[in-house]
Design an enzyme around this catalytic site. Structure first.
Site, PDB file in Angstrom:
ATOM      1  N   ASP A  20       0.842  -1.206   0.000  1.00 33.67           N
ATOM      2  CA  ASP A  20       0.000   0.000   0.000  1.00 33.67           C
ATOM      3  C   ASP A  20       0.867   1.242   0.000  1.00 33.67           C
ATOM      4  O   ASP A  20       0.587   2.205  -0.677  1.00 33.67           O
ATOM      5  CB  ASP A  20      -0.942  -0.014   1.214  1.00 33.67           C
ATOM      6  CG  ASP A  20      -0.202  -0.122   2.545  1.00 33.67           C
ATOM      7  OD1 ASP A  20       0.917  -0.667   2.568  1.00 33.67           O
ATOM      8  OD2 ASP A  20      -0.740   0.341   3.565  1.00 33.67           O
ATOM      9  N   ARG A  23       5.505   4.292   6.157  1.00 36.99           N
ATOM     10  CA  ARG A  23       5.093   4.176   7.549  1.00 36.99           C
ATOM     11  C   ARG A  23       5.182   2.718   8.021  1.00 36.99           C
ATOM     12  O   ARG A  23       5.587   1.836   7.255  1.00 36.99           O
ATOM     13  CB  ARG A  23       3.671   4.733   7.724  1.00 36.99           C
ATOM     14  CG  ARG A  23       2.612   3.920   7.027  1.00 36.99           C
ATOM     15  CD  ARG A  23       1.238   4.555   7.254  1.00 36.99           C
ATOM     16  NE  ARG A  23       0.196   3.818   6.579  1.00 36.99           N
ATOM     17  CZ  ARG A  23      -0.807   4.386   5.900  1.00 36.99           C
ATOM     18  NH1 ARG A  23      -0.883   5.696   5.784  1.00 36.99           N
ATOM     19  NH2 ARG A  23      -1.727   3.640   5.340  1.00 36.99           N
ATOM     20  N   ASP A  24       4.799   2.489   9.259  1.00 36.08           N
ATOM     21  CA  ASP A  24       4.897   1.136   9.802  1.00 36.08           C
ATOM     22  C   ASP A  24       3.742   0.293   9.280  1.00 36.08           C
ATOM     23  O   ASP A  24       2.885  -0.164  10.020  1.00 36.08           O
ATOM     24  CB  ASP A  24       4.899   1.171  11.339  1.00 36.08           C
ATOM     25  CG  ASP A  24       3.735   1.978  11.899  1.00 36.08           C
ATOM     26  OD1 ASP A  24       2.968   2.563  11.104  1.00 36.08           O
ATOM     27  OD2 ASP A  24       3.593   2.023  13.127  1.00 36.08           O
ATOM     28  N   GLU A  25       3.749   0.094   7.976  1.00 40.15           N
ATOM     29  CA  GLU A  25       2.699  -0.686   7.337  1.00 40.15           C
ATOM     30  C   GLU A  25       3.319  -1.472   6.186  1.00 40.15           C
ATOM     31  O   GLU A  25       3.631  -2.625   6.330  1.00 40.15           O
ATOM     32  CB  GLU A  25       1.560   0.234   6.882  1.00 40.15           C
ATOM     33  CG  GLU A  25       0.362  -0.549   6.385  1.00 40.15           C
ATOM     34  CD  GLU A  25      -0.982   0.126   6.661  1.00 40.15           C
ATOM     35  OE1 GLU A  25      -0.989   1.283   7.107  1.00 40.15           O
ATOM     36  OE2 GLU A  25      -2.004  -0.518   6.414  1.00 40.15           O
ATOM     37  N   ASP A  56      -5.697  -2.618  -2.760  1.00 41.04           N
ATOM     38  CA  ASP A  56      -4.832  -1.675  -3.471  1.00 41.04           C
ATOM     39  C   ASP A  56      -4.245  -2.337  -4.713  1.00 41.04           C
ATOM     40  O   ASP A  56      -4.222  -1.771  -5.807  1.00 41.04           O
ATOM     41  CB  ASP A  56      -3.700  -1.189  -2.562  1.00 41.04           C
ATOM     42  CG  ASP A  56      -4.191  -0.609  -1.236  1.00 41.04           C
ATOM     43  OD1 ASP A  56      -5.073  -1.226  -0.615  1.00 41.04           O
ATOM     44  OD2 ASP A  56      -3.696   0.448  -0.820  1.00 41.04           O
ATOM     45  N   TRP A  64     -11.462  -6.156  -1.740  1.00 44.59           N
ATOM     46  CA  TRP A  64     -10.115  -6.567  -1.324  1.00 44.59           C
ATOM     47  C   TRP A  64      -9.927  -8.035  -1.724  1.00 44.59           C
ATOM     48  O   TRP A  64      -9.069  -8.358  -2.531  1.00 44.59           O
ATOM     49  CB  TRP A  64      -9.930  -6.318   0.185  1.00 44.59           C
ATOM     50  CG  TRP A  64      -9.405  -4.919   0.451  1.00 44.59           C
ATOM     51  CD1 TRP A  64      -8.153  -4.607   0.901  1.00 44.59           C
ATOM     52  CD2 TRP A  64     -10.078  -3.669   0.253  1.00 44.59           C
ATOM     53  NE1 TRP A  64      -8.011  -3.236   0.985  1.00 44.59           N
ATOM     54  CE2 TRP A  64      -9.159  -2.636   0.596  1.00 44.59           C
ATOM     55  CE3 TRP A  64     -11.343  -3.294  -0.193  1.00 44.59           C
ATOM     56  CZ2 TRP A  64      -9.493  -1.280   0.503  1.00 44.59           C
ATOM     57  CZ3 TRP A  64     -11.669  -1.949  -0.277  1.00 44.59           C
ATOM     58  CH2 TRP A  64     -10.758  -0.967   0.062  1.00 44.59           C
ATOM     59  N   GLU A  89      -2.247   9.077  -0.730  1.00 43.65           N
ATOM     60  CA  GLU A  89      -3.285   8.189  -0.203  1.00 43.65           C
ATOM     61  C   GLU A  89      -4.660   8.867  -0.238  1.00 43.65           C
ATOM     62  O   GLU A  89      -5.666   8.237  -0.567  1.00 43.65           O
ATOM     63  CB  GLU A  89      -2.937   7.803   1.233  1.00 43.65           C
ATOM     64  CG  GLU A  89      -3.942   6.886   1.901  1.00 43.65           C
ATOM     65  CD  GLU A  89      -3.420   6.337   3.223  1.00 43.65           C
ATOM     66  OE1 GLU A  89      -2.553   6.993   3.834  1.00 43.65           O
ATOM     67  OE2 GLU A  89      -3.873   5.242   3.625  1.00 43.65           O
ATOM     68  N   HIS A 144       1.093   6.223  -2.298  1.00 42.04           N
ATOM     69  CA  HIS A 144       0.051   5.201  -2.210  1.00 42.04           C
ATOM     70  C   HIS A 144      -0.533   5.060  -3.609  1.00 42.04           C
ATOM     71  O   HIS A 144      -1.198   5.952  -4.087  1.00 42.04           O
ATOM     72  CB  HIS A 144      -1.031   5.740  -1.275  1.00 42.04           C
ATOM     73  CG  HIS A 144      -1.448   4.803  -0.203  1.00 42.04           C
ATOM     74  ND1 HIS A 144      -0.717   4.606   0.936  1.00 42.04           N
ATOM     75  CD2 HIS A 144      -2.550   4.030  -0.078  1.00 42.04           C
ATOM     76  CE1 HIS A 144      -1.356   3.751   1.717  1.00 42.04           C
ATOM     77  NE2 HIS A 144      -2.464   3.368   1.122  1.00 42.04           N
TER      78      HIS A 144
HETATM   79  C1  RAM Z   1      -4.894   1.121   4.963  1.00 41.71           C
HETATM   80  C2  RAM Z   1      -3.958   0.761   3.892  1.00 41.71           C
HETATM   81  C3  RAM Z   1      -4.551   0.374   2.572  1.00 41.71           C
HETATM   82  C4  RAM Z   1      -5.994   0.035   2.633  1.00 41.71           C
HETATM   83  C5  RAM Z   1      -6.432  -0.448   3.976  1.00 41.71           C
HETATM   84  C6  RAM Z   1      -7.886  -0.789   4.043  1.00 41.71           C
HETATM   85  O1  RAM Z   1      -4.283   0.850   6.187  1.00 41.71           O
HETATM   86  O2  RAM Z   1      -3.007   1.765   3.733  1.00 41.71           O
HETATM   87  O3  RAM Z   1      -4.335   1.310   1.564  1.00 41.71           O
HETATM   88  O4  RAM Z   1      -6.231  -0.956   1.673  1.00 41.71           O
HETATM   89  O5  RAM Z   1      -6.124   0.471   4.962  1.00 41.71           O
END
Ligand code: RAM
Length: 907
Positions: free
Chosen positions: A464, A468-470, A477, A541, A752, A773
């Site tokens: 995504d 960040r911490d993701e 996405d 998703w 994003e 994003h």
């Molecule tokens: C966020 C992500 C992503 C999205 C989800 C639902 O944390 O960055 O883009 O698909 O949520």
């Protein structure tokens, strides 16, 4: 090139040029044709596969096979042998029977095909407790001797955590973040390296450094780590073959030694700390005394999970020089790279032993032009280097990457020289296959931002965001962006690998985790960060399970991916079917909905279109694609069953969401977009729904309001239903909200949120605000397909038949798109000059194209100055033409064409 000469080039096996170490027993061979004439078609091919470059030891000879197929021809000879190199070449005949010469010779080499060939042991470092958070990356070494006259030497290697391998002090290979990220407990890739030239007669030494990586490091956002395990480990085999046929095997085992290295800490999100004073000189060279190093520990780990690298490895793809250095109002020294990028900074520095360099990385400056890291949440993105103090030193990190445009020099010894800093961009080494440009420079910048969004987020898996911490493989996405991504770059292997993880992690009931690979795949429901009821259920998703393979099939003609994923898709549709009371509606469970849409309620991320609507619409869409796939693969029973299912889903959708007079029950743009694009309403109701969508966009809302779900199809829904001008209006709009608004704010990647930076310069809250994003970058496929006009065709996918159908509009005076297909280069370029249009196209050999000359009348069309009318017999390559509502439709063969015509309705 002489006239009539036919050449074969770009030989690939499983999409790769001369790959080492594949374990596919029926690899597919593809090639491209080149010739001077128009209308080139292959009528037959011949492939030879041999054990030697001179083709004296042939293992497979197809003889001439009558066939147009030049893409994905399956090797079907005797069983391929492990570790063996196979040479291959191709010859073809064209439609007139003329023969080409043999192609150049290409090869592939099999990896360790049989699992029982893994004789090495998993070894781990035992020098101290591995559970501490701050922990040096262990290093390993092994001495060995070799004789002279080596014919070939290969290393097969994998790890838990990330590895860096060296031989006699030299880094082996140019891959990074190996062995990549997969469903580690079930699928772990190994890489193959040719090390023949790195070995020398006599003493040699191997060195390995292990980093935590995705396996053991921080993942997700609760300060949690060790999702897959808390012990890094390596397994490696070096196979040497001498000229005289003797073989030697060196492997990881108890005889290796290990100790702590100079990498004090390395973590994907947090960054790296490196103490150059701790470097051990000569540690990976021969003649080093490792007496005081620790014994390694053997880990009793599965070797069955090892498999050959499936996608292109991550590499250093480009380098960029900083734009400027400046002092912020807060007094910070900051370097601007001029581009939001993903990778790391390579720097040079001089100072005393113990001096430090501390770099922090950020995507944007705040409203006051100060360095801003709020949106990185728990990801430190910090690089700390401690100098050893002997002249010029240079550094770049090993097992971490940063998403950034700005670097803050928090600590730096001495004067800063900007030329000592280089941005190194890393991502999966996919072939760049797409370009777009047009007369509006703002749109060109948007396109560049889309490309950078892909570069930044295709680092082994589709993420995504990269900062960040993701940095997770969110399925939604990936699903919305896959089409654009596949025009931009060849993503076939990248997504094939990811889909295998998706299939592997699919839940027993058929649902799909929202992130793939799912770090929590083995975490109990109580301990999960993303609760199961959220993670396993969302429409749009989970549909990645169907949409992604379908798109890869359409773009690359890859039927195998459909076969591989078929059961997974089916299980996903059955999962939906089992939800709730009515098997034809999807009206239960948690959904992310039209994520981040502008019609959301205060404090909600979810748009106004109801969950039931979005979910049922996607249910129908995925079922419709699945049905096509069942037809393609010839699964007749499924075709029957799922056409019936689709019919009933649509009926139920209409009962639920379409009023008797043909209005949609949900007054949102996204609802209208989905109903149109997914073909959910009766023909007689379409007009009203299209007009309503147009009215919302143009008058009621005055702009787009869509989120992740509606945005990708918004312009398509408008342009293919009679409102192309409105789509252009949305595309070219510069005020918020729009695609170009971020460009006016200086964006170099896709954001994003439509307003990650608001009009007053303030930001979205730190909790969720990424500046890289790619989801909204899905507009890219509209640029390729509608503005530029290059389209696939479902009957002959992979651009075997190309639809070239540009739709000029808005303020654009010209546009050009290029896509390097599996057959070769496709170009569509147009220019408006007064009331005429010029269209130059290129169609690769062994394909045909249907070309629409928009708004043309046959009478005025010229090709290279020859009037088309009554002249087709004179114009090579053009087979047919006719007037249609949109203009003139032609059927052409391969070649370059230059059309010129008067516009029927000049602007
Ligand atoms: C966020 C992500 C992503 C999205 C989800 C639902 O944390 O960055 O883009 O698909 O949520």
């Amino acid at each position: 090139m002489e006239k009539n000469k036919l050449d074969i080039y770009d030989l690939k096996v499983e999409y790769r040029k001369n790959p080492l170490g594949i374990d596919n027993l029926n690899p597919r061979i593809s090639w491209k044709l080149k010739g001077n004439e128009r209308g080139i078609k292959q009528s037959a091919y011949k492939i030879q596969v041999a054990l030697d470059e001179n083709f004296s030891n042939i293992v497979w000879d197809t003889s001439f096979v009558k066939s147009e197929q030049s893409v994905h021809v399956k090797y079907d000879g005797p069983e391929l042998k492990s570790k063996t190199r196979y040479y291959y070449r191709v010859q073809i005949k064209d439609q007139k029977g003329s023969k080409s010469d043999w192609s150049n010779t290409a090869y592939w080499e099999m990896g360790l095909v049989n699992k029982n060939e893994w004789e090495a042991e998993w070894i781990t470092s035992d020098y101290k407790n591995q559970n501490e958070k701050l922990q040096s990356c262990p290093i390993f070494r092994k001495d060995f001797t070799v004789n002279d006259n080596i014919k070939k030497a290969r290393i097969y290697i994998s790890s838990f955590g990330l590895y860096e391998l060296s031989l006699n002090g030299k880094r082996v290979g140019d891959y990074y973040f190996t062995p990549g990220w997969t469903t580690y407990d079930q699928r772990l890739q190994y890489q193959t390296y040719d090390v023949t030239d790195l070995l020398k007669e006599g003493d040699n030494a191997l060195g390995v450094i292990l980093g935590d990586g995705w396996y053991k490091g921080d993942l997700m956002w609760n300060d949690k780590r060790g999702f897959y395990g808390d012990q890094t480990a390596v397994i490696m085999q070096l196979h040497i073959i001498y000229q005289d046929g003797r073989k030697e095997l060196l492997k990881t085992d108890q005889s290796w030694k290990s100790t702590a290295g100079p990498i004090i800490m390395s973590d994907i999100y947090q960054g790296e700390i490196y103490d150059a004073r701790e470097e051990i000189s000569g540690w990976n060279q021969p003649a080093f005394n490792a007496e005081d190093w620790s014994e390694v520990k053997i880990l009793d780990q599965d070797k069955e999970i090892l498999l050959a690298q499936e996608n292109e490895a991550v590499k250093k793809i480009e380098k960029i020089k900083p734009e400027k250095i400046f002092t912020t109002p807060a007094g910070e020294t900051v370097i601007d790279m001029g581009q939001n990028m993903v990778g790391w900074i390579h720097f040079k520095v001089e100072g005393k032993a113990g001096d430090k360099v501390i770099l922090k990385h950020a995507e944007v400056l705040d409203q006051d032009d100060n360095f801003y890291t709020g949106n990185l949440r728990g990801a430190e993105q910090k690089i700390e280097y401690i100098l050893k103090g002997d002249g010029q030193e240079s550094f770049e990190p090993h097992f971490t990457f940063q998403g950034f445009r700005y670097i803050k020099l928090e600590v730096y010894p001495g004067e800063v020289d900007l030329s000592d800093f280089t941005g190194v961009v890393l991502h999966s080494d996919m072939e760049r296959t797409g370009e777009f440009s047009c007369s509006n420079s703002m749109i060109n910048q948007l396109f560049e931002n889309i490309i950078w969004g892909q570069k930044g987020n295709f680092l082994d898996i589709p993420t995504d965001c990269p900062q960040r911490d993701e940095r997770l493989g969110w399925t939604g996405d990936a699903q919305v962006f896959v089409q654009t991504a596949s025009y931009n770059m060849n993503t076939a292997l990248f997504f094939t690998k990811w889909l295998r993880d998706l299939k592997c992690e699919q839940i027993d009931n058929g649902s799909i985790p929202a992130v793939i690979p799912d770090p929590e795949v083995n975490i109990s429901a109580e301990e999960r960060i993303i609760p199961v009821e959220i993670e396993h259920t969302s429409a749009a998703w989970g549909d990645a399970a169907v949409i992604v393979p379908w798109t890869i099939y359409l773009t690359y003609g890859d039927e195998q991916i459909l076969k591989e994923q078929y059961e997974s898709m089916k299980a996903y549709i059955e999962y939906i079917r089992n939800q709730g009371e009515n098997e034809y509606l999807w009206n239960t469970g948690f959904h992310f909905g039209d994520w981040l849409a502008l019609d959301s309620k205060e404090n909600s991320y979810k748009g106004a279109t109801s969950d039931d609507f979005v979910a049922t619409a996607y249910y129908a869409y995925s079922t419709s694609l699945f049905l096509k796939i069942a037809e393609i693969l010839g699964y007749k029973e499924d075709v029957r069953e799922y056409s019936d299912l689709l019919k009933k889903i649509k009926e139920n959708f209409r009962k639920e969401f379409v009023t008797p007079n043909g209005r949609l029950s949900e007054p949102t743009q996204t609802a209208h977009v989905l109903a149109l694009y997914f073909d959910l309403v009766k023909e007689e109701n379409r007009k009203r729904i299209i007009d309503t969508l147009a009215e919302y966009v143009d008058q009621r809302d005055g702009h787009l309001t869509t989120g992740f779900v509606g945005t990708p199809y918004l312009c398509h829904a408008l342009s293919s239903n009679g409102y192309p001008e409105l789509a252009y209006k949305l595309l070219e709009r510069e005020e918020y909200p729009s695609w170009l608004y971020p460009v006016t704010k200086g964006a170099t990647t896709i954001w994003e949120h439509w307003d990650s930076i608001k009009e007053d310069g303030s930001f979205w809250p730190d909790a969720m605000n990424s500046f890289n994003h790619y989801a909204y970058g899905a507009i890219g496929d509209w640029l390729y397909q509608v503005v530029g006009g290059i389209n696939t065709n479902e009957e002959e996918p992979g651009f075997k038949k190309i639809i070239i159908d540009p739709k000029p509009g808005g303020s654009l005076k010209s546009a050009r798109v290029r896509h390097e297909s599996m057959y070769g280069k496709i170009i569509s370029e147009w220019k408006l000059i007064d009331n005429r249009m010029k269209m130059e196209i290129e169609v690769p050999p062994n394909t045909t194209a249907v070309v629409i000359l928009p708004d043309a009348l046959v009478d005025t069309v010229r090709e290279n100055d020859i009037l088309l009318k009554n002249n087709t017999h004179n114009i090579e390559g053009i087979y047919n033409y006719k007037d249609i509502d949109e203009g003139v439709e032609l059927e052409v063969g391969s070649g370059k064409y230059c059309f010129d015509f008067k516009l029927d309705t000049p602007a």
